[in-house]
Design an enzyme around this catalytic site. Sequence first.
Site, mmCIF file in Angstrom:
data_model
loop_
_atom_site.group_PDB
_atom_site.id
_atom_site.type_symbol
_atom_site.label_atom_id
_atom_site.label_comp_id
_atom_site.label_asym_id
_atom_site.label_seq_id
_atom_site.Cartn_x
_atom_site.Cartn_y
_atom_site.Cartn_z
ATOM 1 N N LYS A 1 30.213 104.726 68.822
ATOM 2 C CA LYS A 1 29.387 105.932 68.683
ATOM 3 C C LYS A 1 29.349 106.681 70.001
ATOM 4 O O LYS A 1 29.382 106.078 71.061
ATOM 5 C CB LYS A 1 27.971 105.481 68.307
ATOM 6 N N ARG B 1 27.098 109.730 72.046
ATOM 7 C CA ARG B 1 25.948 110.633 72.031
ATOM 8 C C ARG B 1 26.401 111.971 72.614
ATOM 9 O O ARG B 1 27.099 112.010 73.632
ATOM 10 C CB ARG B 1 24.814 110.031 72.863
ATOM 11 N N ASP C 1 15.449 106.205 65.375
ATOM 12 C CA ASP C 1 14.589 107.270 65.889
ATOM 13 C C ASP C 1 14.660 108.446 64.907
ATOM 14 O O ASP C 1 13.940 108.472 63.912
ATOM 15 C CB ASP C 1 15.053 107.622 67.312
ATOM 16 N N THR C 2 15.574 109.382 65.120
ATOM 17 C CA THR C 2 15.680 110.519 64.192
ATOM 18 C C THR C 2 16.494 110.150 62.951
ATOM 19 O O THR C 2 16.598 110.941 62.019
ATOM 20 C CB THR C 2 16.401 111.707 64.862
ATOM 21 N N GLY D 1 19.668 109.911 62.959
ATOM 22 C CA GLY D 1 21.002 110.508 63.073
ATOM 23 C C GLY D 1 22.095 109.451 63.146
ATOM 24 O O GLY D 1 23.090 109.507 62.406
HETATM 25 C C1 R5P Z 1 20.267 104.051 71.091
HETATM 26 O O1 R5P Z 1 21.248 103.662 71.716
HETATM 27 C C2 R5P Z 1 19.481 103.162 70.167
HETATM 28 O O2 R5P Z 1 19.996 101.879 70.134
HETATM 29 C C3 R5P Z 1 19.473 103.743 68.757
HETATM 30 O O3 R5P Z 1 20.788 103.745 68.247
HETATM 31 C C4 R5P Z 1 18.944 105.145 68.764
HETATM 32 O O4 R5P Z 1 17.653 105.156 69.312
HETATM 33 C C5 R5P Z 1 18.887 105.739 67.385
HETATM 34 O O5 R5P Z 1 18.501 107.066 67.516
HETATM 35 P P1 R5P Z 1 18.633 108.066 66.305
HETATM 36 O O6 R5P Z 1 17.984 107.410 65.118
HETATM 37 O O7 R5P Z 1 17.880 109.310 66.769
HETATM 38 O O8 R5P Z 1 20.072 108.355 66.095
#
Ligand code: R5P
Length: 312
Positions: free
Chosen positions: A192, A194, A223-224, A226
């Site tokens: 993945k 970001r 979190d969101t 995404g």
């Molecule tokens: C980030 O590296 C964490 O491990 C989660 O993958 C991240 O917080 C998920 O964020 P979201 O749900 O906004 O994609």
Amino acid sequence: MDELKIFTGNAHPQLARAVTKYLDIPLGEAEVFQFSNDNIFVRILENVRSRDTFVIQPFSRPVNQNIVELLIMIDALKRASAGRITAVVPYYSYGRTDKKDQPRVPITARLIADLITVAGADRLLSVDFHAAQIQGFFNIPVDELTALDILSNHFKTKNIKDPVVVATDIGITKRARDMAARLNAPLAIMEKRRLGNIDKTETLNVIGEVKGKTAITIDDEIDTGGSLINTVSTLVERGAREVYACCTHPVFSGPAIERINASPVKEVVVTDTIPVNNGNKIDKITILPMAPLLGEAIHRIHTGMSVGAMFE
Ligand code: R5P
């Protein structure tokens, strides 16, 4: 320090009540509220002199307010001559800001660790940090629990045929491998990326075989949503038969719940380190209780037993 006292701020009183129920002790009495000028007032309403005290306060929304509430509660306990103060932070927000990976950025996870220590905490108890190295940000003892068994046991009861455990990014690979071992399943890893500092990610590649299998994705937090929806749609594109998801911390900010409902994911399994939807049921989301694990760890810390032995 013969008496154990557990207090809660306003972040997650339901969890604190469930922990005291597990331990069969009353919840400590304290007043914790905000004045109209946003200043937080705390008063511990019982004697804590020389007692072994614990404050349960995950850094859930409103994150910054809940952090300051914890710091002020620790200060109140210290000034009330508590024998020992353990900050119980089941969800350590700001854990993703744990390194200087761009010029002129802070390491906020370290700053919060310093604040907790300076406030007067003697120990920290937490669950599944974003990265295990955060333990080292503290100069006081840290016990980091994991929800891995709780999540794995949930999937074990489903007798899923042909499972594959999928790490939603490289950072969670070790935990995913541990879950795969518990479920006797192979491992796949999503690569993945970001995109900048916004809450947007893209999936570059899937390492491992998912075709015709039932995927179980694992992350430390959603979190969101995404990352989760990208992962689920990539797995479906690559021929996964069904996709389940799990994580320890259901942050569920912004559109997360609508995204989960609209996605083909079959079930999202989380724990209650963070309060979700006032405890009301949400379709597709299963919330597993953390109170027995936290309660057992608190009992062991209080009585000087090994916490690590809980995971052997
Ligand atoms: C980030 O590296 C964490 O491990 C989660 O993958 C991240 O917080 C998920 O964020 P979201 O749900 O906004 O994609």
